[in-house]
Design an enzyme around this catalytic site. Structure first.
Site, PDB file in Angstrom:
ATOM      1  N   GLU A   1      47.152 111.564  25.838  1.00  0.00           N
ATOM      2  CA  GLU A   1      47.812 111.651  27.079  1.00  0.00           C
ATOM      3  C   GLU A   1      46.740 111.841  28.468  1.00  0.00           C
ATOM      4  O   GLU A   1      46.955 111.339  29.579  1.00  0.00           O
ATOM      5  CB  GLU A   1      48.854 112.620  27.154  1.00  0.00           C
TER       6      GLU A   1
ATOM      7  N   SER B   1     101.564 143.811  -3.115  1.00  0.00           N
ATOM      8  CA  SER B   1     101.182 144.899  -3.886  1.00  0.00           C
ATOM      9  C   SER B   1      99.898 145.682  -3.626  1.00  0.00           C
ATOM     10  O   SER B   1      99.589 146.774  -3.726  1.00  0.00           O
ATOM     11  CB  SER B   1     101.625 144.812  -5.200  1.00  0.00           C
TER      12      SER B   1
END
Length: 837
Positions: A90, A482
């Site tokens: 770059e 239960s």
């Protein structure tokens, strides 16, 4: 001569005028473009959107959440080789220019003139600094105005920030494809490794991406991607960071990309990850979740999570297959390329190793199936077509679920499968033989928790998250049956009762008010009642009528308060039927409540998260609320050792918690959950089965882990005739406990100070003098000031009942034997009255 001097004077004056006009015009243009430049000082406080990462207890990645998949990395942590790759690609002169590359600008200007009138896009000459200016402060507009502003901003940025700061901004902001922003995230997404592990070819490929990531896709544009990567390697040779000989070798290496998954990263953890995501979203908001860069350390134990899912899925599949074969997922015509047609059918992504398959051929003894074709990393359907064989033995479970052949074992494969059927299959051994599978209709959930802290160690909210994201562990409101009874008994034990208190187990009729028929609860073993029995027996064998009598004696308002205190219900109606678990709650609430029995009665708050840190490493949330006194001492000065102070609320007396725990341990040893006894470690728990067998439960715990599970259809209906929590739910939890406790020694439940263990007769609840009858003698825990009764008394026993044939009690003259219910009392039972067991 004079004319010549005048001419030169004129040229000088004209030149001066032109120069001054040029200076003025330049200054004017500079002022024009500078007056509305963005404020570049904001780069100092740059906080880009960073993804939130969620980890398990062992550090394994669970999930990531982001709008932009970015991990911020300081420039000091970026390897020099990676930096050199980006500079070569770059901006080779980055450390030498002042923000503008004048040679590059001249070259771009020359090419612009050369290509004038053509449709070619002008070549860029942007430095990394200019790219930072554009990416952070400007738009992507292609115009001279934007380029001028970009250049002006680059000059200002260079005067304000260091080169390293500018490079840090660039490497963290750039978009590199596949949803990755910044080099750190791209390294993970493309190669599943950190930037420190990147090779030169891998770094070169990432450095090639900023120009056109979509055009350099590693799968869709592979040749172009390799070409551009090799170009970057050549540029690294030019800059002197790579030797020519090494470059030739690097360019020959294949571009191997390992795409990182975007869902839950731990198999079977999708429900857990979604619960964490939802919690963070509710507490901190969407922006913080997806852009805040949080580091979340969860309570998830990957090993326990895998075992929990395995136990639940195997239990669901086993039950579902026992109900018979319901038919294929769908049908298709397998002529031509069957793979393309099969790929159009949605395959559940989280049921591996199951795969969809289409039946290609059928004989009496086997079927040949075509397997769901895989996809390539780029998403394209693979051209590979694999087949397998499903033998007769692999379909024998598939008895028709309905019709005249219902329940009959198939004698031929053709009785089950036809050509064109799309079905699920599972590999057997060598992956050439496959077993027929079907997605179960029944569903359920399982939760495993640390009872001392409330940390959720494992959670599975259903068979498949891909099929249904509804979390049955936290969102499904179901009747616990239960399994709610321990809270009724706890309320009694906390208010003067003992485990040896005797309650009448006999028919009972409850007046429900004017115009309402009486309610007649029944024991699960309909028509059988056992007379006077201890509280321990009542909970071990899950006696309904005993529980109703006890609730009537204690008072439903008190039981409702205990249910609220434990977090089972927020507002429990005070009807007696709710003492049998008629209210609706969740598995998570039940496991949390049982954990408080296990830990001695201390309040806990369930949590999926241990700690959250922000992007800077500061802790913003911590679940552990214990106070550490003496932990902040700067140096040792003979002070006392640091101590942890537990300020949590005492929900129930520690001795009551132990008594209930001991009674529920009896459920496993002698009661309705004896299958759990095969774990071989101390475990307490309670089964639950709701009215009409619509849901089955088991919630239990060892000293250090609590587990709860329920099974039921999403649209409640009867699971099966005589289905019970002990028969369906408890075996699944047993499988999980065996794996979870496999490497741990058996640890007895902790007996709190003050509890006195006394030998009693399990049937009568009275103290045993001497040896007693071996099978009926147990050690029972009593609080200070309580003891086994010296005389026999029964809750729910009246003179009228005695006149009907109930004697004064076992061991007393003139009384009927224990367990005897006279015929006239037995006839009071009515069929079809229902009840929760």
């Amino acid at each position: 001569m004079r004319l010549l001097l005048r001419f030169f004077g004129f040229l000088f004056a004209a030149g001066t005028i032109v120069f001054l006009v040029g200076i003025g015009a330049g200054a004017g243009l500079l002022w024009h473009f500078s007056k509305d430049l963005p404020d570049y000082s904001q780069l100092q406080d740059y906080e880009p959107p960073v993804m939130t990462r969620v980890h398990a207890t062992d550090g394994a990645l669970v999930a990531e959440y982001a709008t932009q998949r970015r991990l911020y990395i300081p420039i000091q942590a970026v390897p020099k080789m990676v930096i050199n790759a980006f500079l070569a690609a770059e901006d080779k002169n980055f450390y030498d220019h002042n923000g503008l590359d004048y040679q590059g600008i001249a070259r771009a200007a020359f090419l612009l003139v050369q290509n004038y009138g053509s449709s070619r896009r002008p070549q860029g000459a942007s430095t990394i600094t200019q790219q930072v200016a554009k990416n952070f402060l400007l738009t992507n507009e292609v115009s001279y105005t934007r380029k001028i502003k970009e250049a002006l901003l680059a000059l200002k940025i260079e005067r304000t920030y260091s080169k390293d700061k500018i490079l840090e901004l660039y490497l963290n902001e750039i978009y590199l494809g596949l949803g990755a922003y910044g080099v750190a995230a791209a390294s993970l997404l493309y190669f599943d490794k950190s930037v420190h592990e990147l090779t030169v070819p891998e770094a070169a490929y990432l450095a090639a991406l900023p120009k056109a990531p979509s055009s350099l896709h590693p799968f869709r544009a592979r040749e172009r991607a390799v070409e551009r990567r090799n170009y970057v390697v050549d540029q690294m040779v030019i800059t002197g960071v790579v030797k020519t000989a090494d470059a030739d070798r690097f360019k020959k290496e294949p571009l191997t990309v390992t795409a990182r998954p975007t869902g839950a990263h731990i198999f079977a953890a999708d429900y857990f990850a979604e619960e964490v995501r939802r919690w963070i979203y509710d507490k901190y908001g969407e922006k913080t979740l997806y852009e805040g860069g949080l580091s979340v350390r969860t309570t998830l134990d990957p090993k326990l999570q895998r075992e929990a899912r395995k136990a639940l899925v195997e239990g669901l599949v086993k039950f579902d297959e026992a109900q018979g074969w319901r038919g294929p997922v769908q049908k298709l015509k397998p002529e031509g390329d069957w793979g393309v047609k099969l790929a159009e059918v949605k395959q559940l992504a989280d049921v591996a190793p199951w795969r969809l398959a289409v039946v290609l051929e059928v004989s009496d003894q086997s079927a040949r199936v075509g397997l769901y074709p895989p996809r390539e990393l780029g998403g394209a359907l693979s051209k590979e077509r694999a087949t397998g064989t499903v033998p007769l033995d692999a379909v024998k479970w598939a008895k028709p679920a309905e019709g005249p052949q219902r329940g009959r074992v198939p004698a031929r494969v053709g009785q089950v499968l036809e050509v064109g059927d799309v079905v699920y299959v599972e590999p057997q051994g060598d992956n050439t033989t496959w077993r027929l599978r079907q997605v179960p209709e029944i569903s359920g959930a399982i939760v495993a928790m640390d009872p001392w802290t409330g940390r959720v160690l494992a959670m599975v909210g259903g068979f498949s998250f891909d099929q249904s994201q509804f979390n049955r562990a936290t969102q499904a409101m179901r009747q616990p049956g239960s399994s709610f009874k321990p809270f009724v008994y706890a309320a009694a034990l906390d208010n003067g009762y003992t485990p040896s208190t005797v309650v009448m187990d006999a028919p009972i009729e409850i007046d429900q008010g004017p115009g309402q028929p009486p309610w007649r609860p029944e024991n699960y073993s309909t028509g059988k009642y056992y007379g006077p029995s201890t509280l321990r027996t009542g909970i071990e064998l899950s006696r309904n009528t005993m529980t109703v009598r006890l609730a009537q004696d204690v008072g439903m308002p008190l039981i409702a308060e205990y249910a609220r205190r434990f977090g089972v219900y927020d507002n429990l109606p005070t009807y007696l039927s709710y003492s049998l678990g008629a209210g609706e709650t969740t598995v998570m609430r039940m496991v949390t409540a049982y954990s408080m029995f296990d830990n001695g009665g201390k309040r806990i708050i369930p949590t999926f998260i241990d700690r959250i840190q922000d992007r800077y490493g500061r802790t913003v949330y911590k679940h552990d609320s214990l106070e550490c006194r003496g932990c902040n001492a700067k140096q040792w000065a003979n002070q006392p050792e640091p101590t942890l102070v537990d300020k949590r609320e005492q929900v129930i007396d520690a001795m009551t918690a132990y008594q209930i725990t001991s009674m529920m341990e009896g459920v496993v040893l002698r009661g309705t959950a004896t299958v759990v006894r095969s774990v071989g470690k101390p475990i307490a728990g309670k089964t639950g089965t709701t009215n009409d067998e619509k849901d089955v439960w088991f919630v239990g715990f060892s000293p250090d882990i609590a587990v709860g599970l329920y099974l039921g259809y999403d649209k409640p209906r009867q699971i099966g005739n005589r289905a019970t929590g002990g028969g369906l739910a408890a075996p699944i939890v047993t499988s999980f406990f065996k794996e979870a406790l496999k490497d741990k020694p058996p640890v007895p439940f902790r007996v709190p100070a003050g509890i006195k263990l006394i030998r009693i007769d399990a049937k009568s609840g009275m103290r045993v003098a001497g040896g007693g009858e071996g099978g009926r003698v147990i050690l029972e825990g009593f609080k200070p000031g309580t003891a086994p009764p010296d005389s026999y008394s029964v809750i729910g026993f009246s003179e009228q009942q005695g006149g009907q044939g109930f004697g004064p009690g076992p061991g007393q003259d003139g009384g009927a034997p224990p367990g005897y219910i006279p015929p006239q009392q037995n006839r009071q039972i009515r069929s079809g009255t229902g009840g929760l067991y």
